[in-house]
Structures are given as structure tokens and as C-alpha cells.
Design an enzyme around this catalytic site. Structure first.
Site, PDB file in Angstrom:
ATOM      1  N   GLU A  52       0.681   4.068   1.344  1.00  0.00           N
ATOM      2  CA  GLU A  52       1.386   4.955   2.841  1.00  0.00           C
ATOM      3  C   GLU A  52       1.437   3.774   3.636  1.00  0.00           C
ATOM      4  O   GLU A  52       3.153   5.080   3.753  1.00  0.00           O
ATOM      5  CB  GLU A  52      -0.207   4.799   4.053  1.00  0.00           C
ATOM      6  CG  GLU A  52       0.008   5.969   4.204  1.00  0.00           C
ATOM      7  CD  GLU A  52      -1.025   5.185   5.591  1.00  0.00           C
ATOM      8  OE1 GLU A  52      -2.313   5.738   4.907  1.00  0.00           O
ATOM      9  OE2 GLU A  52      -1.088   4.882   6.939  1.00  0.00           O
TER      10      GLU A  52
ATOM     11  N   HIS B  81       0.929  -1.150   0.102  1.00  0.00           N
ATOM     12  CA  HIS B  81       0.272  -0.210  -0.241  1.00  0.00           C
ATOM     13  C   HIS B  81       1.090   1.282   0.212  1.00  0.00           C
ATOM     14  O   HIS B  81       2.077   1.013   0.674  1.00  0.00           O
ATOM     15  CB  HIS B  81      -1.265  -0.535   1.561  1.00  0.00           C
ATOM     16  CG  HIS B  81      -2.064   1.361   1.177  1.00  0.00           C
ATOM     17  ND1 HIS B  81      -1.749   1.987   1.326  1.00  0.00           N
ATOM     18  CD2 HIS B  81      -3.135   0.754   0.584  1.00  0.00           C
ATOM     19  CE1 HIS B  81      -2.911   3.020   1.221  1.00  0.00           C
ATOM     20  NE2 HIS B  81      -4.081   2.016   0.380  1.00  0.00           N
TER      21      HIS B  81
HETATM   22  S1  SF4 Z   1      -8.428  11.074   7.929  1.00  0.00           S
HETATM   23 FE1  SF4 Z   1      -5.724  11.062   6.875  1.00  0.00          FE
HETATM   24  S2  SF4 Z   1      -4.908   9.269   7.719  1.00  0.00           S
HETATM   25 FE2  SF4 Z   1      -7.746   9.295   8.414  1.00  0.00          FE
HETATM   26  S3  SF4 Z   1      -8.346   8.032   6.841  1.00  0.00           S
HETATM   27 FE3  SF4 Z   1      -8.628  10.112   6.237  1.00  0.00          FE
HETATM   28  S4  SF4 Z   1      -6.236  10.682   4.758  1.00  0.00           S
HETATM   29 FE4  SF4 Z   1      -6.317   8.837   5.800  1.00  0.00          FE
END
Ligand code: SF4
Length: 519
Positions: free
Chosen positions: A348, A346
């Protein structure tokens, strides 16, 4: 969910056809004007000079007739061959002839056959004298409208007058009485109220009141499913922020691109592309661009490479992801072996790992390493993972290492969404999870819901299959962090439509949110 067949029977001028037409519009069903079909038969008989009392000739006419009905904007268009006769059959003269010809068994048999062919799949409202008793004896709803002959005669008289026609009340009343007698005394399928039909006396009702009575009965009997949306569904703070930053960057310069899809949602990606914010998957040859780093973040070497090529980097990495990256970097520098619980490929996680060192490991939830190299271990987590998976992994490491530091880097939006979705799924008969096929957090929601009830994952309303909803009383919706409100709305409206509730909502605030007390 199969759409219903609704039969509305009753004597002449009891308000059947107007009620049927308005009710069909309200329920999103199709009104089949059976009276118009008999009128078309009468018109054809007149054109071919077929006497209405010549049974053999009428029978031959029915063998030959090419009668077709088309539906357009709630209206019926009646064709004889290729000719649209919808207007021609509306004369008072044809109306009288239709009453006479409809008493002929061969005509009735032919029209009933056609009506069954058109409407047997469901989704139709038919009005007539024998719909509930003969044409569709298994109709889902049967109504029998009645009113005193005098009231019906007055209605008919007023209608003729409003059309500028010459009318005499007494004659109209006599005609109504004659029709009642003919309808009740007919050999084939006479006008009768079936035991399972609901009688509605329309004598003192306005047309709106008539429609309301029938509508309420249908809604009550169908016990229409309740549809709820889990709280915290749809765009999260990080996604909203990234989209906003991309749009602002585009407003300030040319050559704006996002490093990979800004969010895992094809609808939004397409909308951004239409604004000139395109996707770049390979940054190696980019020069003099404004490059948006999406909310997932990016590996640290990418930042350096982009800036070295004269690009401007707009870092829309979500603050939750940023914090996880910083923890990986800090704890690695403090000589901890960093374990990232997440999906190895992924984006991230790929980005987070780049902030660590050679000992940084990625472990999928539920898995364990073959050997633990360090005595000091730190666990961080992909922001969209489940807290219980983090707890399980932490418990395993706690017995294997001397020092364990655990950082719950699951973002608040994800935790709230997962909790709200689980709460709803525990009470729903079916859950529909809406989100991009590549969206990790949508997949998490899907797996979560599967623990509690039937569950389907979709990207758009076009994928909903009506049989998923059959017999379901509570339908739950949940949406991933990258699902736009418009998509949630379209799904909600489609489910309402399948349920026979055509009223559409236009804002997300109108979609009922699930609260514990909702059910
Ligand atoms: S707030 Fe940030 S970490 Fe949480 S789901 Fe949304 S983008 Fe991803």
C-alpha cells in the site's frame, strides 16, 4: 486447559451408565464403560471354564487376559485379543457373571490399572462403584447417584421386559438388594459415597433431568470462561468490495488474475484460486489478461504498463487508499514535501509513494528524518496505522517546519476495529488475534493487545494451544480485515471445545460480541 475426569458412582440400576454416556456426549468427553470391562472378564472366564470362586485360577486369568478398549463415535468397543466382543458381553447371563467376578480382588486390581492407564490424561467420564473412591480419588468431579431399591428394581424390570426377556419384579428386587449388600460389604474398594462427591437422587428424575443436573453442576463449578469477539472484527468494506469485484470479473471473462495476493489470507487466496482467480506477482509479461488491482492499490506505472500490454485493469483499490494516493499526488503538486507514515515495503505504501515525487519520504511510526528539506510538509498515513502514532509524528514535525498539513488517512474500519479490540483487551485475560501472517492490520491489533494482556496471533484454530486458556475467565478474540468469518467461527468453536463446551455455532452472528457491559 486439561480436560476433566468425571466419576459417577452409585448402586446397581441408579442410572449411572446412561447418564455417563449422555453427559459425555454433551461435554465432548469420552465415556469409559467400566462395566463392559468386567463383563469381558466374565466372558473370558466362562470360555476358559475358570470357576469364579477359584481365586488362584482367576488371578492366573487376569495375568493372561488381553483386554483392550477402543472408542468410536461415543461407543466403547471391547476386545479380547483381536476379537471384538462388544455384543457378546451384553447377555443377561454374562451380566450376572460380571457381578460375581468383579468382587474378586485380582480382577478389580487389574481393571483399575487398565482404567487408570486409559483415562488418566483426562477427558473421560467413568461410571462404577469405586471410581471416585478408588480408581480416580482425585477426579475433578464426583457424583454419587442414588434411588430407592424399589425404584431401581422397577427400572431394571422394565428394561428386561423392553428387551423381551422374562422377568419377575420380586426376583429383580431381591437381586438388587443382594448386589447392594455385596457392593457395600466388599473388602476391596466397597461402594461408598465420598465426602467430596455430590449426591443426586435420581428416583424422581427422567434421564434427561439427571443429565441436566450433573451438567449444570459441572458448568457452575468450572466457571467456564467467557469468550467475546471484538466488534468490527473480520472482513472490512474494502476487502469485501475487492473480492466481489474479482468474482464479478471472473464471471465476465477468462484469464483473470490479481496483482499480488488479493488479501493477506491464505485461506481466501486458495478459495479464489479454486475459482480460477490466480495470483500474479510479476506483471511484466502479462498480456490480454483481466488484472485485478487489490485493495492496497498499486504504483501508478503499473497501471500504464498493464494497459500498454493489452490488459484490462479492474481497479479494486480501496477508496480509503485511493484518497491517500490522491492526497500524495495533489500535495506534491502543490510543492509540499509529503511524508507517508507507514511501512516502507508494504504494498500500500509502495503504491502511495509512486503518486508523489522525489522528495516524498516514508517514515515508520516513531521514527524521525535526519533532516527536513522543505518548509512545507504534509503528512499522510498508511491506512492501517494507529492514530496515536500519527499524532506523535505530527507533534514532532510541528516544531520543525513552517507549514504543516496533516491528513488522517487511517481508514474508519481500522479505527473502529482498533478501538473495539483495545476495549476488549483491557478486560480480557488473554487475547487471540486472528489473521494472515503478512497482514499489517492484524499485526497492529496484536501489538495493541500486548499492551493490556497476554496475546497470541494465529492464522487458524489449529495453532491454539490449550495451555494459553488455562485459568482464564475472559478470552477475547479479534480479527484483522482480511480474516473470513469462517476462520473466526472455527477459532471460536475450537476454544469452546477446549473449554469442554462441545455445542458448536454455525454463524458469525452467534459469536458473542464484546460490549462494555459484557463483563
Ligand atoms: S477499509 Fe480499505 S483501507 Fe480500511 S482496512 Fe479495509 S481495505 Fe484497508
Amino acid at each position: 486447559m486439561k480436560k476433566p475426569i468425571i466419576a459417577i458412582d452409585g448402586p446397581a440400576a441408579s442410572g449411572k451408565s446412561t447418564t455417563a454416556r449422555l453427559l459425555a456426549a454433551r461435554l465432548g468427553l469420552v465415556y469409559l464403560d467400566t462395566g463392559a470391562m468386567y463383563r469381558a472378564c466374565a466372558l473370558q472366564a466362562e470360555r476358559l471354564a475358570v470357576p469364579l470362586d477359584d481365586l488362584g485360577a482367576i488371578e492366573a486369568l487376569m495375568d493372561e487376559i488381553e483386554l483392550r478398549v477402543e472408542f468410536e463415535g461415543g461407543m466403547n468397543r471391547i476386545f479380547l485379543g483381536d476379537e471384538d466382543v462388544s455384543r457378546l458381553i451384553r447377555s443377561e447371563h454374562i451380566s450376572q457373571q460380571a457381578s460375581a467376578i468383579s468382587a474378586q480382588p485380582s480382577v478389580r486390581l487389574k481393571m483399575v490399572e487398565l482404567q487408570r492407564k486409559i483415562a488418566s490424561g483426562g477427558g473421560f467420564i467413568l461410571d462404577g462403584r469405586d471410581i471416585g473412591s478408588y480408581v480416580f480419588p482425585d477426579a475433578d468431579f464426583k457424583f454419587f447417584l442414588v434411588a430407592d431399591a424399589e425404584i431401581r428394581a422397577q427400572r431394571r424390570f422394565d428394561e428386561l421386559k423392553s428387551r423381551g426377556l422374562d422377568a419377575d419384579y420380586q426376583e429383580v428386587l431381591e437381586d438388587i438388594n443382594r448386589r447392594d449388600e455385596n457392593d457395600a460389604g466388599r473388602a476391596l474398594a466397597p461402594l461408598i459415597k465420598m465426602p467430596d462427591a455430590i449426591e443426586v437422587d435420581t428416583g424422581n428424575l427422567t434421564i434427561e433431568e439427571q443429565v441436566n443436573v450433573l451438567y449444570d453442576v459441572i458448568m457452575q463449578k468450572r466457571g467456564n470462561a467467557k469468550i467475546y469477539l471484538a466488534e468490527h472484527s473480520g472482513f472490512c468494506f474494502g476487502v469485501r468490495r475487492a473480492i466481489q469485484m474479482a468474482i464479478e470479473a471472473k464471471g465476465q471473462g477468462q484469464n483473470v488474475c490479481t496483482l499480488g495476493e488479493l488479501i493477506h489470507n491464505p485461506v481466501v487466496v486458495k478459495q479464489l484460486a479454486a475459482q480460477g482467480i490466480v495470483v500474479c506477482d510479476d506483471p511484466t509479461h502479462l498480456e490480454n489478461h483481466t488484472v485485478i488491482i487489490r485493495s492496497h492499490g498499486a504504483p501508478r506505472e503499473i497501471y500504464e504498463a498493464l494497459e500498454a500490454s493489452g490488459n484490462t485493469v479492474v481497479d479494486a483499490t480501496c477508496p480509503y487508499v485511493k484518497r491517500a494516493q490522491q492526497l500524495v499526488q495533489e500535495m506534491s503538486a502543490k510543492d509540499y514535501q509529503v511524508i507517508i507514515m507507514g511501512d516502507e515495503h508494504h504494498p500500500e505504501v509502495v503504491g502511495m509513494r509512486s503518486w508523489g515525487n522525489g522528495s516524498t519520504l516514508v517514515l515508520a511510526p516513531g521514527s524521525t528524518p535526519e533532516l527536513v528539506l522543505h518548509s512545507k510538509v504534509c503528512i499522510v498515513c498508511q491506512t492501517t496505522k494507529k492514530p496515536e502514532d500519527l499524532a506523535a509524528m505530527s507533534a514532532w514535525f510541528s516544531t520543525k517546519v513552517q507549514e504543516l498539513r496533516i491528513f488522517n488517512t487511517i481508514c474508519l474500519a481500522t479505527q473502529q476495529r482498533q478501538k473495539a479490540t483495545a476495549d476488549l483487551a483491557q478486560h480480557a485475560d488473554v487475547m487471540i488475534v486472528i489473521g494472515g501472517q503478512n497482514s499489517s492490520n492484524t499485526m497492529q491489533l496484536f501489538h495493541l493487545c500486548q499492551r493490556y494482556c497476554h496475546c497470541h496471533k494465529i492464522e487458524t484454530e489449529a495453532e491454539i494451544q490449550p495451555q494459553w486458556l488455562e485459568g482464564k475467565k475472559i478470552i477475547g478474540l479479534a480479527a484483522g480485515a482480511s480474516t473470513p468469518s469462517q476462520t473466526i467461527l472455527s477459532v471460536y468453536n475450537r476454544i469452546k471445545e477446549i473449554n469442554g463446551e462441545p455445542e458448536r455455532v454455525t454463524t458469525i452472528g452467534e459469536v458473542p460480541l464484546y460490549k462494555e457491559e459484557s463483563c
